[in-house]
Design a protein around this motif. Structure first.
Motif, PDB file in Angstrom:
ATOM      1  N   VAL A  77       0.843  -1.210   0.000  1.00  0.00           N
ATOM      2  CA  VAL A  77       0.000   0.000   0.000  1.00  0.00           C
ATOM      3  C   VAL A  77       0.877   1.259   0.000  1.00  0.00           C
ATOM      4  O   VAL A  77       0.571   2.239  -0.674  1.00  0.00           O
ATOM      5  CB  VAL A  77      -0.987  -0.006   1.192  1.00  0.00           C
ATOM      6  CG1 VAL A  77      -1.750   1.306   1.266  1.00  0.00           C
ATOM      7  CG2 VAL A  77      -1.960  -1.164   1.077  1.00  0.00           C
ATOM      8  N   ASN A  78       2.008   1.189   0.691  1.00  0.00           N
ATOM      9  CA  ASN A  78       2.868   2.383   0.720  1.00  0.00           C
ATOM     10  C   ASN A  78       3.527   2.651  -0.620  1.00  0.00           C
ATOM     11  O   ASN A  78       3.648   3.802  -1.032  1.00  0.00           O
ATOM     12  CB  ASN A  78       3.890   2.280   1.832  1.00  0.00           C
ATOM     13  CG  ASN A  78       3.275   2.799   3.105  1.00  0.00           C
ATOM     14  OD1 ASN A  78       3.426   3.965   3.413  1.00  0.00           O
ATOM     15  ND2 ASN A  78       2.487   1.983   3.782  1.00  0.00           N
ATOM     16  N   LEU A  79       3.899   1.589  -1.304  1.00  0.00           N
ATOM     17  CA  LEU A  79       4.452   1.773  -2.649  1.00  0.00           C
ATOM     18  C   LEU A  79       3.361   2.354  -3.557  1.00  0.00           C
ATOM     19  O   LEU A  79       3.617   3.237  -4.374  1.00  0.00           O
ATOM     20  CB  LEU A  79       4.938   0.411  -3.181  1.00  0.00           C
ATOM     21  CG  LEU A  79       5.845   0.461  -4.401  1.00  0.00           C
ATOM     22  CD1 LEU A  79       7.123   1.235  -4.077  1.00  0.00           C
ATOM     23  CD2 LEU A  79       6.203  -0.957  -4.853  1.00  0.00           C
ATOM     24  N   PHE A  80       2.143   1.875  -3.358  1.00  0.00           N
ATOM     25  CA  PHE A  80       1.020   2.366  -4.157  1.00  0.00           C
ATOM     26  C   PHE A  80       0.787   3.866  -3.932  1.00  0.00           C
ATOM     27  O   PHE A  80       0.519   4.618  -4.866  1.00  0.00           O
ATOM     28  CB  PHE A  80      -0.247   1.571  -3.822  1.00  0.00           C
ATOM     29  CG  PHE A  80      -1.448   2.066  -4.575  1.00  0.00           C
ATOM     30  CD1 PHE A  80      -1.591   1.800  -5.933  1.00  0.00           C
ATOM     31  CD2 PHE A  80      -2.426   2.827  -3.944  1.00  0.00           C
ATOM     32  CE1 PHE A  80      -2.693   2.281  -6.642  1.00  0.00           C
ATOM     33  CE2 PHE A  80      -3.520   3.314  -4.644  1.00  0.00           C
ATOM     34  CZ  PHE A  80      -3.653   3.043  -5.993  1.00  0.00           C
ATOM     35  N   VAL A  81       0.914   4.285  -2.682  1.00  0.00           N
ATOM     36  CA  VAL A  81       0.702   5.704  -2.365  1.00  0.00           C
ATOM     37  C   VAL A  81       1.697   6.570  -3.147  1.00  0.00           C
ATOM     38  O   VAL A  81       1.355   7.637  -3.639  1.00  0.00           O
ATOM     39  CB  VAL A  81       0.818   5.943  -0.836  1.00  0.00           C
ATOM     40  CG1 VAL A  81       0.853   7.430  -0.506  1.00  0.00           C
ATOM     41  CG2 VAL A  81      -0.347   5.278  -0.113  1.00  0.00           C
ATOM     42  N   THR A  82       2.916   6.071  -3.314  1.00  0.00           N
ATOM     43  CA  THR A  82       3.916   6.836  -4.060  1.00  0.00           C
ATOM     44  C   THR A  82       3.740   6.699  -5.571  1.00  0.00           C
ATOM     45  O   THR A  82       3.771   7.676  -6.302  1.00  0.00           O
ATOM     46  CB  THR A  82       5.343   6.317  -3.715  1.00  0.00           C
ATOM     47  OG1 THR A  82       5.354   5.920  -2.360  1.00  0.00           O
ATOM     48  CG2 THR A  82       6.392   7.355  -3.966  1.00  0.00           C
ATOM     49  N   ARG A  83       3.518   5.459  -6.025  1.00  0.00           N
ATOM     50  CA  ARG A  83       3.506   5.224  -7.480  1.00  0.00           C
ATOM     51  C   ARG A  83       2.118   5.307  -8.100  1.00  0.00           C
ATOM     52  O   ARG A  83       1.983   5.527  -9.293  1.00  0.00           O
ATOM     53  CB  ARG A  83       4.071   3.831  -7.792  1.00  0.00           C
ATOM     54  CG  ARG A  83       5.437   3.586  -7.207  1.00  0.00           C
ATOM     55  CD  ARG A  83       6.504   3.516  -8.286  1.00  0.00           C
ATOM     56  NE  ARG A  83       7.825   3.494  -7.683  1.00  0.00           N
ATOM     57  CZ  ARG A  83       8.564   2.399  -7.546  1.00  0.00           C
ATOM     58  NH1 ARG A  83       8.114   1.251  -7.969  1.00  0.00           N
ATOM     59  NH2 ARG A  83       9.759   2.475  -6.982  1.00  0.00           N
ATOM     60  N   ARG A  84       1.093   4.971  -7.314  1.00  0.00           N
ATOM     61  CA  ARG A  84      -0.316   4.933  -7.781  1.00  0.00           C
ATOM     62  C   ARG A  84      -0.530   4.003  -8.985  1.00  0.00           C
ATOM     63  O   ARG A  84      -1.300   4.313  -9.886  1.00  0.00           O
ATOM     64  CB  ARG A  84      -0.821   6.344  -8.120  1.00  0.00           C
ATOM     65  CG  ARG A  84      -0.418   7.324  -7.047  1.00  0.00           C
ATOM     66  CD  ARG A  84      -1.456   8.208  -6.527  1.00  0.00           C
ATOM     67  NE  ARG A  84      -0.853   8.984  -5.446  1.00  0.00           N
ATOM     68  CZ  ARG A  84      -1.026  10.265  -5.242  1.00  0.00           C
ATOM     69  NH1 ARG A  84      -1.832  10.943  -6.012  1.00  0.00           N
ATOM     70  NH2 ARG A  84      -0.433  10.875  -4.239  1.00  0.00           N
ATOM     71  N   ASN A  85       0.173   2.877  -8.992  1.00  0.00           N
ATOM     72  CA  ASN A  85       0.035   1.926 -10.089  1.00  0.00           C
ATOM     73  C   ASN A  85      -0.913   0.795  -9.647  1.00  0.00           C
ATOM     74  O   ASN A  85      -0.532  -0.105  -8.899  1.00  0.00           O
ATOM     75  CB  ASN A  85       1.421   1.386 -10.452  1.00  0.00           C
ATOM     76  CG  ASN A  85       1.364   0.496 -11.680  1.00  0.00           C
ATOM     77  OD1 ASN A  85       0.426  -0.270 -11.881  1.00  0.00           O
ATOM     78  ND2 ASN A  85       2.370   0.613 -12.521  1.00  0.00           N
ATOM     79  N   VAL A  86      -2.154   0.884 -10.138  1.00  0.00           N
ATOM     80  CA  VAL A  86      -3.205  -0.052  -9.709  1.00  0.00           C
ATOM     81  C   VAL A  86      -2.858  -1.496 -10.077  1.00  0.00           C
ATOM     82  O   VAL A  86      -2.947  -2.399  -9.238  1.00  0.00           O
ATOM     83  CB  VAL A  86      -4.572   0.365 -10.328  1.00  0.00           C
ATOM     84  CG1 VAL A  86      -5.637  -0.693 -10.072  1.00  0.00           C
ATOM     85  CG2 VAL A  86      -5.015   1.716  -9.762  1.00  0.00           C
ATOM     86  N   ALA A  87      -2.446  -1.711 -11.322  1.00  0.00           N
ATOM     87  CA  ALA A  87      -2.186  -3.094 -11.770  1.00  0.00           C
ATOM     88  C   ALA A  87      -1.071  -3.741 -10.952  1.00  0.00           C
ATOM     89  O   ALA A  87      -1.197  -4.885 -10.506  1.00  0.00           O
ATOM     90  CB  ALA A  87      -1.829  -3.091 -13.256  1.00  0.00           C
ATOM     91  N   ASN A  88       0.005  -3.012 -10.731  1.00  0.00           N
ATOM     92  CA  ASN A  88       1.127  -3.583  -9.962  1.00  0.00           C
ATOM     93  C   ASN A  88       0.720  -3.882  -8.525  1.00  0.00           C
ATOM     94  O   ASN A  88       1.070  -4.924  -7.968  1.00  0.00           O
ATOM     95  CB  ASN A  88       2.318  -2.622  -9.946  1.00  0.00           C
ATOM     96  CG  ASN A  88       3.069  -2.645 -11.259  1.00  0.00           C
ATOM     97  OD1 ASN A  88       2.705  -3.409 -12.147  1.00  0.00           O
ATOM     98  ND2 ASN A  88       4.087  -1.812 -11.380  1.00  0.00           N
ATOM     99  N   ALA A  89      -0.011  -2.944  -7.905  1.00  0.00           N
ATOM    100  CA  ALA A  89      -0.427  -3.142  -6.507  1.00  0.00           C
ATOM    101  C   ALA A  89      -1.335  -4.363  -6.397  1.00  0.00           C
ATOM    102  O   ALA A  89      -1.190  -5.186  -5.494  1.00  0.00           O
ATOM    103  CB  ALA A  89      -1.134  -1.892  -5.984  1.00  0.00           C
TER     104      ALA A  89
END
Ligand code: GAL
Length: 422
Positions: free
Chosen positions: A394-406
């Motif tokens: 979730v923290n990586l997502f907050v920075t990158r906002r990449n839905v597919a990867n998350a």
């Protein structure tokens, strides 16, 4: 994390732990060491109030308040693990009911059952069966729940809302309208402080509950709802949009600094468990006067349960005192002293609600009638292996906002934590 960063983290944790370990004199009979992460406003006050009850009942015992700062046990859990595995347990420690207790400590053989104490103290007739179940394993009870926190709450600065003629949003669609109106006035809509990772994961947990509904959310932990499915994708897309409304310096803040932003009028809303209510109380902020509250958008009728409990580690250095501590933690007087300051309701069903403020009374009413779902971020729903990966993803997502990867990473975490087959 590089090996250098890891080493420096380990060293700082060891330093944090040192006074804790040496604070207790081995074999000193009149001591009691209680381990927790309750250092912030509200939580520290609640713990202290319970210590006062202990001191009245068992005078002459020195209490060692072994706290390791960092919300949700960010640092405390690692220190506790080192101590437990090194054969130096505290007399009792804060642990969430559910997987955090059972998978991490019970199944691995570190705890003593407390079923006979529960019987002699009469706890089984005053604790909700759901709570007894999540602190039990193979017919034995392993800890006593001291409270029930609600994880899915929207807090707002009442003055900002009144001045701008806004009402608390009940859905995420309404949230975006309210947030746009605030943004247009130059007010930060949503306060977030996710320095310790779990805070961003906490927000996502509430978004998952809203998007999937209580049954769909439960399915994430039983294998019935797929992490690779459309619901989780939609929740991530929603989260990406929500992140457009948070303070830009969120990565430097913590859960309590985010709550403080509301008090300072630096943001209008915050989504956090109701230890935030304890924090507001400690700062003299009152429900329905200074702050308003509502279920996190889209989660009306659902109650995300977070429960703090205390158990009895094997080899507790002061076992008799530890048993006395559990007696206090499970008692009506102990819970009535602790919870109004902590921002939680009693785990017991017989507490006097006139001792609780308007927010906590409404939480008690919702707990009795809402659909109850377990928190993952606060230890109940999933084993630690998954919880750690969830925070990272979730923290990586907050920075990158990449839905597919998350989403791919969440599915892989589910498989590697043996919660899903593939
Ligand atoms: C939770 C815990 C609460 C509160 C919060 C912030 O995990 O259950 O009691 O302490 O973290 O630290």
């Amino acid at each position: 994390m590089s090996w250098k960063a890891r080493l420096s983290l380990l060293l700082s944790l060891a330093l944090l732990a040192t006074p804790v370990i040496t604070g207790v004199q081995a074999g000193a009979a009149n001591q009691l060491e209680i381990f927790s992460w309750w250092t912030a406003g509200g939580e520290a006050d609640g713990l202290n109030a319970m210590f006062q009850i202990f001191k009245q009942r068992y005078p002459g015992t020195e209490i060692i308040n072994a706290t390791v700062a960092g919300g949700a046990g960010t640092n405390a859990k690692a220190v506790l693990k080192t101590r437990m595995q090194g054969g130096k347990p505290p007399d009792s420690f804060q642990v969430h009911g559910g997987e955090e207790l059972t998978s991490t400590w019970v199944k691995t053989g570190f705890m003593e059952p407390i079923t006979s104490l529960a019987r002699s103290e009469g706890w089984l007739s005053v604790l909700p069966k759901d709570l007894v179940d999540i602190v039990s394993y193979q017919g034995e009870m392993y800890s006593v729940p001291v409270n029930v926190h609600r994880g899915n709450v929207l807090w707002y600065n009442k003055k900002i809302f009144d001045d701008n003629k806004l009402a608390a949003p009940t859905t995420w669609q309404e949230f975006f309208k309210v947030a746009d109106a605030l943004k247009a006035k130059g007010i930060t809509p949503l306060a977030l402080g996710d320095k310790n990772k779990w805070e961003a994961a906490h927000l996502f947990e509430d978004i998952l509950a809203a998007t999937l509904g209580p049954e769909g959310y439960r399915g994430l932990w039983s294998g019935k709802t797929s992490w690779a499915g459309a619901g989780v994708k939609q929740a991530l897309e929603n989260y990406a949009k929500i992140l457009g409304y948070v303070n830009t310096d969120h990565a430097a803040g913590t859960w309590d600094s985010a709550a403080q932003m509301l008090i300072d009028g630096k943001a209008a809303m915050n989504i956090m468990g109701d230890w935030a209510a304890g924090y507001f109380t400690s700062k003299g902020w009152k429900p329905n006067v200074n702050y308003g509250f509502a279920p996190a958008p889209g989660t009306g009728g659902t109650f995300v349960v977070v429960t703090d409990t205390f158990g009895l580690p094997k080899k507790a250095p002061h076992r008799d005192q530890a048993l006395n501590w559990l007696r206090v933690a499970g008692s009506k007087a102990g819970q009535e002293a602790f919870n109004p300051l902590k921002g939680s309701i009693c785990a017991r069903t017989d507490c006097d609600l006139s001792k609780f403020d308007a927010y906590l009374r409404s939480s008690a009413a919702d707990f009795a009638k809402n659909k109850l779902i377990p928190s993952e971020v606060h230890g109940s729903a999933a084993p630690e292996d998954f919880a750690t990966q969830f925070n990272d993803i979730v923290n990586l997502f907050v920075t990158r906002r990449n839905v597919a990867n998350a989403q791919k990473a969440l599915q892989a975490a589910c498989v590697s934590a043996k919660m899903c087959r593939k």
